[in-house]
Scaffold this active site. Structure first.
Site, mmCIF file in Angstrom:
data_model
loop_
_atom_site.group_PDB
_atom_site.id
_atom_site.type_symbol
_atom_site.label_atom_id
_atom_site.label_comp_id
_atom_site.label_asym_id
_atom_site.label_seq_id
_atom_site.Cartn_x
_atom_site.Cartn_y
_atom_site.Cartn_z
ATOM 1 N N PHE A 153 -4.852 40.417 52.753
ATOM 2 C CA PHE A 153 -3.985 39.695 53.702
ATOM 3 C C PHE A 153 -3.370 38.477 53.014
ATOM 4 O O PHE A 153 -3.183 37.439 53.633
ATOM 5 C CB PHE A 153 -4.786 39.266 54.933
ATOM 6 C CG PHE A 153 -5.366 40.426 55.711
ATOM 7 C CD1 PHE A 153 -4.615 41.071 56.681
ATOM 8 C CD2 PHE A 153 -6.646 40.879 55.453
ATOM 9 C CE1 PHE A 153 -5.137 42.145 57.394
ATOM 10 C CE2 PHE A 153 -7.180 41.952 56.158
ATOM 11 C CZ PHE A 153 -6.423 42.595 57.131
ATOM 12 N N CYS A 264 6.222 43.005 52.032
ATOM 13 C CA CYS A 264 5.297 43.565 53.018
ATOM 14 C C CYS A 264 5.905 43.760 54.400
ATOM 15 O O CYS A 264 5.985 44.879 54.900
ATOM 16 C CB CYS A 264 4.092 42.643 53.158
ATOM 17 S SG CYS A 264 2.756 43.137 52.101
HETATM 18 C C1 UDX Z 1 2.886 38.808 54.282
HETATM 19 C C2 UDX Z 1 1.630 38.572 55.159
HETATM 20 O O1 UDX Z 1 1.677 37.252 55.706
HETATM 21 C C3 UDX Z 1 0.357 38.790 54.350
HETATM 22 O O2 UDX Z 1 -0.777 38.654 55.184
HETATM 23 C C4 UDX Z 1 0.398 40.198 53.739
HETATM 24 O O3 UDX Z 1 -0.750 40.451 52.977
HETATM 25 C C5 UDX Z 1 1.654 40.370 52.899
HETATM 26 O O4 UDX Z 1 2.811 40.093 53.698
HETATM 27 P P1 UDX Z 1 4.252 37.425 52.454
HETATM 28 O O5 UDX Z 1 5.197 38.586 52.451
HETATM 29 O O6 UDX Z 1 3.785 36.874 51.162
HETATM 30 O O7 UDX Z 1 2.913 37.795 53.278
HETATM 31 O O8 UDX Z 1 4.980 36.237 53.216
HETATM 32 P P2 UDX Z 1 4.850 35.509 54.635
HETATM 33 O O9 UDX Z 1 4.428 34.120 54.412
HETATM 34 O O10 UDX Z 1 4.107 36.321 55.603
HETATM 35 O O11 UDX Z 1 6.393 35.453 55.061
HETATM 36 C C6 UDX Z 1 7.142 36.657 55.240
HETATM 37 C C7 UDX Z 1 8.554 36.349 55.633
HETATM 38 O O12 UDX Z 1 8.623 35.859 56.965
HETATM 39 C C8 UDX Z 1 9.274 35.305 54.780
HETATM 40 O O13 UDX Z 1 10.584 35.754 54.528
HETATM 41 C C9 UDX Z 1 9.293 34.065 55.646
HETATM 42 O O14 UDX Z 1 10.385 33.228 55.371
HETATM 43 C C10 UDX Z 1 9.413 34.676 57.035
HETATM 44 N N1 UDX Z 1 8.875 33.828 58.112
HETATM 45 C C11 UDX Z 1 7.543 33.517 58.138
HETATM 46 C C12 UDX Z 1 9.716 33.403 59.141
HETATM 47 O O15 UDX Z 1 10.913 33.696 59.150
HETATM 48 N N2 UDX Z 1 9.192 32.662 60.161
HETATM 49 C C13 UDX Z 1 7.859 32.331 60.212
HETATM 50 O O16 UDX Z 1 7.460 31.669 61.179
HETATM 51 C C14 UDX Z 1 7.012 32.774 59.151
#
Ligand code: UDX
Length: 464
Positions: A153, A264
């Site tokens: 995660f 992801c």
């Molecule tokens: C995600 C999951 O959080 C993680 O648990 C899993 O193992 C892999 O996928 P990650 O892809 O590294 O992690 O990034 P994350 O921090 O989850 O952000 C994903 C996307 O959502 C980013 O583009 C971020 O900018 C966007 N985001 C995140 C939003 O637009 N709003 C939010 O409130 C949070």
């Protein structure tokens, strides 16, 4: 313990380096000789905070070594961790890599060892796993080893912290008749204080998917709420903050903006829609999550056109940020690439800056016609509009008066709702956000809901 980690991408390399830091003897296995060469010299193949130090320590101490000899590494290990990729690069699953890897390592593994699969796997493949593994073991006349799923995660940008201090460890049992596999994993992770949740293999796989799908749903929910806020003149950041005090809701993953990217969340939404469909299950909620997310990228360009007197053709656009989020150099499904491509298709010239040099280099190969520069001020020079795509801290510290002096027109779209809108407006910027309205920058603090800006006669200002 002696551990082999197979597949040295984000998940595998972070797993290998963190386990080596906990005094396990780790050998990382990968087929890419260039990657192995760099790692042996302590050079990271991607940007991830704290990893350079962990890698250097592991290599220096001899606790972390690297090889391309999968059977030899598997034969010597108490635990083999599989972390190879399972995306087909096209929004679907591929299991060829993990199958090839199992075919090599299962016959080589010692009788007392345990196989831990950390790659995210499609549910139907998990059902086939026990048969597949027993066939490989039987063909090599080996006794059956325990097989566990251990989904990760970890978030990019905070992967080491997420590995070492997770909220929970999920362990899915594929086959572990005498509990030896679970005991091995508990030993492997004995430094982790979080609860270990043990369940069946399919439950574990869907726990992982469910977590990511829920996070994606929260973000698209926040983005739809932002449109409602825009229509009625509310500020989505204030609204979400107000909602977050309700313990049933919480405030995380509700930041509205241009939506989610990365390796992801987008993939897991589309893969689940496809595989659920093949199983006869319709997923209208997930389809909406995907639609809301992708619509956002196009809305940025539509918004820019409206702010630029109806067209982006011939306009110069400054993009601030290319990576899918800060603190990574990852461009996988980064909204910036779609946004840049759509602007260019519409006839605009696009100049981008991102603090990650590797992201700048790769983005010009992915998006034909995109220009990149080495700093934010060069990007905004002569621009008709600046679009903040990734909320890198250095963009939050920009001195907007100096930025405005360089731009041809003072227009900003804040794709992450992180800039001080009213302050920008008082420096004469037309500041437009998703869910916090559009400030006209007319010196009188005039504000209109973003949803209505295209119709407003007040926007017929500017040099054209
Ligand atoms: C995600 C999951 O959080 C993680 O648990 C899993 O193992 C892999 O996928 P990650 O892809 O590294 O992690 O990034 P994350 O921090 O989850 O952000 C994903 C996307 O959502 C980013 O583009 C971020 O900018 C966007 N985001 C995140 C939003 O637009 N709003 C939010 O409130 C949070």
């Amino acid at each position: 313990m002696r551990v082999a980690v197979v597949g040295l991408g984000y998940v595998g390399l972070v797993t290998a380096a963190c386990l080596a830091e906990w005094d396990h003897l780790v050998v990382g296995v990968d087929a890419d000789p260039k990657r192995l060469g760099a790692l042996r010299e302590g050079r990271m193949p991607f940007h991830e905070p704290r990893m350079p130090e962990l890698l250097a320590d592991g290599v220096r101490s001899g606790r972390l070594t690297f090889t391309d000899d999968l059977p030899a590494a598997a034969a010597d290990a108490d635990v083999v961790v599989v972390a190879v990729g399972t995306h087909d690069g096209n929004g679907g699953w591929q299991t060829d890599t993990v199958r090839a890897c199992l075919a090599q390592l299962v016959p080589a593994m010692a009788g007392g060892s345990t196989l831990v699969i950390r790659s995210t796997l499609p549910p139907d493949f998990i059902r086939q796993l026990p048969t597949l593994i027993s066939a490989h073991a039987a063909a090599a006349e080996r006794t059956l080893i325990p097989v566990m799923l251990n989904p990760e995660f970890t978030r990019e940008g905070r992967a080491v912290r997420d590995f070492q201090t997770p909220d929970r460890v999920v362990l899915g049992i594929v086959s572990d008749p005498d509990g030896r596999g679970e005991a091995m994993v508990r030993r492997l992770y004995d430094r982790i204080e979080a609860p270990m949740v043990v369940m069946g293999a399919i439950d574990a796989a869907i726990t992982k998917l469910g977590a990511n799908l829920f996070l994606a749903t929260k973000i698209s929910f926040a983005n739809e709420l932002a449109e409602i806020c825009d229509a009625f003149g509310a500020d989505v950041s204030t609204v979400v903050d107000g909602m977050s005090y309700d313990a049933r809701i919480g405030g995380s993953f509700l930041k509205a903006g241009i939506g989610f990217g990365g390796s992801c969340l987008p993939n897991q939404v589309t893969m689940t829609i496809r595989t659920a469909g093949q199983a006869g299950v319709s997923t209208p909620l997930l389809s909406a999550v995907d639609e809301v997310n992708h619509r956002r990228r196009i809305q940025v360009v539509e918004r820019a056109a409206a702010l630029l007197d109806g067209t982006v053709r011939g306009r110069r656009v400054a993009l601030l940020g290319l990576t899918f989020k800060p603190d990574t150099d990852d461009l996988r499904d980064a909204p910036a690439l779609t946004i840049a491509g759509t602007f260019i298709e519409g006839g605009a010239s696009v100049v981008a800056y991102d603090p990650m040099p590797t992201a700048r280099e790769r983005s010009v190969v992915i998006v034909p016609g995109l220009e990149v520069v080495d700093n934010a001020l060069d990007a905004v020079e002569g621009a008709d509009i600046a679009v903040l795509v990734t909320e890198w801290p250095e963009f939050l510290d920009l001195e907007w008066n100096s930025v405005g002096a360089l731009m041809r027109r003072r227009i900003v779209i804040d794709g992450r709702n992180v800039l001080p809108g009213e302050e920008l407006a008082s420096s004469g910027f037309l500041y437009s956000s998703f869910g916090r309205g559009t400030f006209l920058g007319d010196g009188a603090g005039s504000w209109i809901p973003s949803a209505g800006f295209a119709m407003s006669p007040m926007l017929q200002v500017g040099e054209g």
